[in-house]
Write a protein that holds these residues in place. Sequence first.
Motif, mmCIF file in Angstrom:
data_model
loop_
_atom_site.group_PDB
_atom_site.id
_atom_site.type_symbol
_atom_site.label_atom_id
_atom_site.label_comp_id
_atom_site.label_asym_id
_atom_site.label_seq_id
_atom_site.Cartn_x
_atom_site.Cartn_y
_atom_site.Cartn_z
ATOM 1 N N GLN A 127 73.225 -72.935 54.667
ATOM 2 C CA GLN A 127 72.377 -71.835 54.196
ATOM 3 C C GLN A 127 73.180 -70.551 53.998
ATOM 4 O O GLN A 127 72.927 -69.791 53.061
ATOM 5 C CB GLN A 127 71.228 -71.633 55.179
ATOM 6 C CG GLN A 127 70.221 -72.780 55.138
ATOM 7 C CD GLN A 127 69.175 -72.684 56.228
ATOM 8 O OE1 GLN A 127 69.457 -72.262 57.353
ATOM 9 N NE2 GLN A 127 67.944 -73.078 55.920
ATOM 10 N N ALA A 128 74.150 -70.333 54.869
ATOM 11 C CA ALA A 128 75.031 -69.170 54.693
ATOM 12 C C ALA A 128 75.855 -69.314 53.417
ATOM 13 O O ALA A 128 76.092 -68.327 52.690
ATOM 14 C CB ALA A 128 75.947 -69.029 55.900
ATOM 15 N N TYR A 186 75.402 -84.637 58.406
ATOM 16 C CA TYR A 186 76.431 -83.660 58.042
ATOM 17 C C TYR A 186 76.705 -83.625 56.540
ATOM 18 O O TYR A 186 77.398 -82.732 56.059
ATOM 19 C CB TYR A 186 77.744 -83.974 58.760
ATOM 20 C CG TYR A 186 77.703 -83.784 60.257
ATOM 21 C CD1 TYR A 186 77.367 -82.548 60.812
ATOM 22 C CD2 TYR A 186 78.007 -84.825 61.121
ATOM 23 C CE1 TYR A 186 77.330 -82.367 62.191
ATOM 24 C CE2 TYR A 186 77.988 -84.654 62.505
ATOM 25 C CZ TYR A 186 77.640 -83.424 63.028
ATOM 26 O OH TYR A 186 77.611 -83.255 64.394
ATOM 27 N N ALA A 187 76.185 -84.597 55.788
ATOM 28 C CA ALA A 187 76.480 -84.683 54.351
ATOM 29 C C ALA A 187 75.334 -84.126 53.528
ATOM 30 O O ALA A 187 74.164 -84.214 53.913
ATOM 31 C CB ALA A 187 76.752 -86.134 53.962
ATOM 32 N N ALA A 217 84.054 -73.462 49.527
ATOM 33 C CA ALA A 217 83.369 -74.319 50.498
ATOM 34 C C ALA A 217 84.098 -74.404 51.840
ATOM 35 O O ALA A 217 83.455 -74.464 52.901
ATOM 36 C CB ALA A 217 83.169 -75.718 49.912
ATOM 37 N N ALA A 218 85.417 -74.407 51.813
ATOM 38 C CA ALA A 218 86.175 -74.529 53.066
ATOM 39 C C ALA A 218 85.928 -73.350 54.008
ATOM 40 O O ALA A 218 86.030 -73.494 55.233
ATOM 41 C CB ALA A 218 87.664 -74.661 52.758
ATOM 42 N N LYS A 219 85.558 -72.200 53.453
ATOM 43 C CA LYS A 219 85.246 -71.041 54.307
ATOM 44 C C LYS A 219 84.030 -71.307 55.175
ATOM 45 O O LYS A 219 83.852 -70.684 56.227
ATOM 46 C CB LYS A 219 84.993 -69.813 53.436
ATOM 47 C CG LYS A 219 86.168 -69.382 52.577
ATOM 48 C CD LYS A 219 85.780 -68.232 51.662
ATOM 49 C CE LYS A 219 86.904 -67.861 50.716
ATOM 50 N NZ LYS A 219 86.500 -66.778 49.773
ATOM 51 N N PHE A 220 83.187 -72.239 54.732
ATOM 52 C CA PHE A 220 81.972 -72.574 55.470
ATOM 53 C C PHE A 220 82.071 -73.975 56.089
ATOM 54 O O PHE A 220 81.067 -74.555 56.505
ATOM 55 C CB PHE A 220 80.765 -72.490 54.536
ATOM 56 C CG PHE A 220 80.592 -71.132 53.912
ATOM 57 C CD1 PHE A 220 79.839 -70.147 54.550
ATOM 58 C CD2 PHE A 220 81.208 -70.805 52.710
ATOM 59 C CE1 PHE A 220 79.689 -68.883 53.997
ATOM 60 C CE2 PHE A 220 81.062 -69.555 52.139
ATOM 61 C CZ PHE A 220 80.311 -68.587 52.785
ATOM 62 N N SER A 221 83.293 -74.489 56.149
ATOM 63 C CA SER A 221 83.605 -75.787 56.777
ATOM 64 C C SER A 221 83.014 -76.979 56.040
ATOM 65 O O SER A 221 82.659 -77.993 56.651
ATOM 66 C CB SER A 221 83.151 -75.800 58.245
ATOM 67 O OG SER A 221 83.790 -74.796 58.989
ATOM 68 N N PHE A 222 82.923 -76.881 54.721
ATOM 69 C CA PHE A 222 82.484 -78.017 53.911
ATOM 70 C C PHE A 222 83.659 -78.508 53.060
ATOM 71 O O PHE A 222 84.513 -77.714 52.639
ATOM 72 C CB PHE A 222 81.311 -77.634 53.004
ATOM 73 C CG PHE A 222 79.982 -77.643 53.704
ATOM 74 C CD1 PHE A 222 79.170 -78.765 53.679
ATOM 75 C CD2 PHE A 222 79.547 -76.513 54.403
ATOM 76 C CE1 PHE A 222 77.949 -78.786 54.328
ATOM 77 C CE2 PHE A 222 78.320 -76.517 55.053
ATOM 78 C CZ PHE A 222 77.519 -77.661 55.022
ATOM 79 N N GLY A 245 82.780 -78.728 60.541
ATOM 80 C CA GLY A 245 83.042 -77.467 61.221
ATOM 81 C C GLY A 245 82.875 -77.461 62.726
ATOM 82 O O GLY A 245 82.943 -76.391 63.332
ATOM 83 N N ASP A 246 82.667 -78.638 63.357
ATOM 84 C CA ASP A 246 82.640 -78.688 64.816
ATOM 85 C C ASP A 246 83.290 -79.989 65.274
ATOM 86 O O ASP A 246 83.661 -80.847 64.463
ATOM 87 C CB ASP A 246 81.221 -78.535 65.367
ATOM 88 C CG ASP A 246 80.263 -79.601 64.861
ATOM 89 O OD1 ASP A 246 80.721 -80.688 64.438
ATOM 90 O OD2 ASP A 246 79.040 -79.360 64.880
ATOM 91 N N THR A 247 83.427 -80.132 66.587
ATOM 92 C CA THR A 247 84.149 -81.293 67.122
ATOM 93 C C THR A 247 83.487 -82.608 66.745
ATOM 94 O O THR A 247 84.156 -83.565 66.337
ATOM 95 C CB THR A 247 84.256 -81.188 68.657
ATOM 96 O OG1 THR A 247 84.924 -79.971 69.001
ATOM 97 C CG2 THR A 247 85.035 -82.368 69.228
#
Length: 265
Positions: A127-128, A186-187, A217-222, A245-247
């Motif tokens: 959403q961000a 996650y997808a 997209a990488a800035k938002f971990s996608f 973007g998380d473990t």
Amino acid sequence: MNKAGFPKKPHNSYPHSGDDIPAALRDSNDAGSKIKLKPQVLIIGGLAGFLLLAVSSGFLFSLTTPKQTANSVVEPISSAPIVTNTPVNNDMVLGHFPYSEAPESELSPITGDSRIRMRKSAAVKFQAMVQAARSAGVNLVPLSGFRSVQEQKQLFFGVGAQRNQTPAERAALSAPPNHSEHHTGYAVDVGDGTVPATNLQANFDNTKAYQWLQANAAKFSFEISFPQDNLQGVSYEPWHWRFVGDTDSLETFYKAKNIKPVKTQ
């Protein structure tokens, strides 16, 4: 030169034919007819000759045998080439890795009608990302998020039957049930709201939405899941992106899949 006028052979030459046998061995029968040795001498001489032959044979074997260092590896005569950058997983089905369904308690809506959901951590970042794209004049639209195994069965078998596709043909376009990234939560499949005709099409990569995703997209971990010529052999899907973007998401998509780090400039 010897008495016959021929050049003498070097002492370290190796015999290759009967004509190359050293004179000392070739003339042994004649020598024995002229000199009578005692039986004890013959026995001792024979034993010494046997030991000398054994030692020299071992020496020759050590010269002709390739030496191995502590780090050397003996390879089989014939072996298949090892491709280290190919994903290795015995649970893969037609190029797709196995994935478990996300728990219902972990899912959160990413659309106003709550129809499309993702894992909570991924939903917040998505959403961000949508808001950031909108500020740049780009309209990112989610098309699909979490999918259950039952929903994936219909997509794989039902649609495959309608299109008269074999499982291998279908797997190039859609993952088999229990093997879809959408199970994880996650997808997400993304479209461009200004050109909906490109939804779920390869030409989505011509849209502003895709170009913005590539840059941001990488800035938002996608990241894109199935780029062109991907190692899994899945068809190019510029619309399919996943959160890493998380473990848990990182291990879900990378653990034990033999994927190497990518060098950057």
